[in-house]
Write an enzyme that holds these catalytic residues in place. Structure first.
Site, PDB file in Angstrom:
ATOM      1  N   SER A  98       0.823  -1.198   0.000  1.00 51.59           N
ATOM      2  CA  SER A  98       0.000   0.000   0.000  1.00 51.59           C
ATOM      3  C   SER A  98       0.871   1.267   0.000  1.00 51.59           C
ATOM      4  CB  SER A  98      -0.971  -0.039   1.183  1.00 51.59           C
ATOM      5  OG  SER A  98      -1.992   0.910   1.014  1.00 51.59           O
ATOM      6  N   ASP A 213      -9.890  -5.192  -4.247  1.00 52.87           N
ATOM      7  CA  ASP A 213      -9.352  -4.122  -3.405  1.00 52.87           C
ATOM      8  C   ASP A 213     -10.240  -2.874  -3.494  1.00 52.87           C
ATOM      9  OD1 ASP A 213      -7.786  -2.185  -2.104  1.00 52.87           O
ATOM     10  OD2 ASP A 213      -5.913  -3.071  -2.825  1.00 52.87           O
ATOM     11  N   HIS A 241      -7.638  -5.636  -0.003  1.00 52.23           N
ATOM     12  CA  HIS A 241      -6.415  -4.850   0.163  1.00 52.23           C
ATOM     13  C   HIS A 241      -5.363  -5.603   0.989  1.00 52.23           C
ATOM     14  CE1 HIS A 241      -4.226  -1.141  -0.209  1.00 52.23           C
ATOM     15  NE2 HIS A 241      -4.134  -0.943   1.094  1.00 52.23           N
TER      16      HIS A 241
END
Length: 260
Positions: A98, A213, A241
């Protein structure tokens, strides 16, 4: 074992260093607003397979110091470089999840990929981060009711079912961060733009992204793949995610295959 690395005057980062004698090193950069602990299900497995696993808590997060400033991509990349230099790491795989993926990308361009033999981007916040709308929502919550913000993040994080105890564990990880650093990174994610960085990266790159996601849409992984000359994209069909946990066996296997 865990220890602290000084990255600038008065700022020490916590580093988890498992199996220092391992024959291949992986450096993990966590996502917002988490810590190295998010990679527990990699650290449980990879060291016993002969890998050295290093998890870095960024400034403001996890067990690291929490200064009021320094929450820019450049400074966060500088922090990683300080750890790499202090530990004298060379020929390692850099794994970023991320926002950690955005930091890893900036490290690659700012330091010409110093020491990195392979790059792994997991549900990376690149080339863009949060929409202005999402950023405004999270920022308002962070400055008024950070626990509520953290719960909202968790609620949209996973595609797989998570238990209440797992959710609580993730919640506590996020709450370990400081409020000011949590807020500063939301602003960073709102403004991040990595379009110029991506074509410069020549290291072999593995892009892993959950097709469900909701935080960073899968379409961004396709864009990354197109813009990075030496990349391969592997969709994770049963992940949101959190591909590192949601499909952990596949994730760990892929990681080991890629860095061989």
């Amino acid at each position: 074992m865990g220890y602290f690395v000084n990255v600038e005057s008065g700022v020490n980062l916590y580093v988890e260093d498992l199996n220092p004698e391992g024959n291949k090193t992986l450096v993990f950069i966590h996502g917002w607003p988490l810590s190295h602990k998010q990679f527990e299900y990699q650290f449980d497995v990879l060291p016993s397979m002969g890998y050295r696993c290093i998890g870095i808590d960024w400034r403001g997060f996890g067990n690291s110091d929490k200064p009021f400033s320094g929450y820019t991509l450049d400074r966060l990349a500088d922090d990683v470089r300080m750890v790499v230099g202090t530990l004298q790491l060379e020929s390692f795989a850099l794994v970023g999840h991320s926002t950690g993926g955005a930091i890893a990308i900036r490290y690659m361009t700012r330091y010409n990929g110093y020491g990195v033999s392979q790059l792994v981007l997991v549900d990376a916040a690149a080339p863009k981060g949060f929409s202005a709308e999402t950023a405004t929502k999270y920022l308002t919550q962070t400055l008024n009711d950070r626990p509520k913000m953290m719960q909202d993040v968790i609620d949209g994080f996973f595609f797989q079912y998570i238990t209440k105890p797992f959710s609580d564990w993730f919640f506590q990880m996020g709450m370990q961060a400081a409020g000011w650093s949590t807020a500063a990174i939301i602003v960073l994610l709102r403004d991040v733009n990595l379009y110029e960085d991506l074509p410069q990266i020549v290291a072999p790159t593995l892009i892993i992204h959950g097709i469900h996601d909701k935080v960073i849409p899968y379409s961004q992984a396709r864009e990354l793949h197109q813009l990075m000359p030496n990349s391969q994209l592997v969709p994770f069909n049963y992940s949101g995610h959190g591909a590192f946990w949601e499909e952990r066996e596949k994730f760990n296997r892929l990681l080991m295959q890629f860095i061989q």
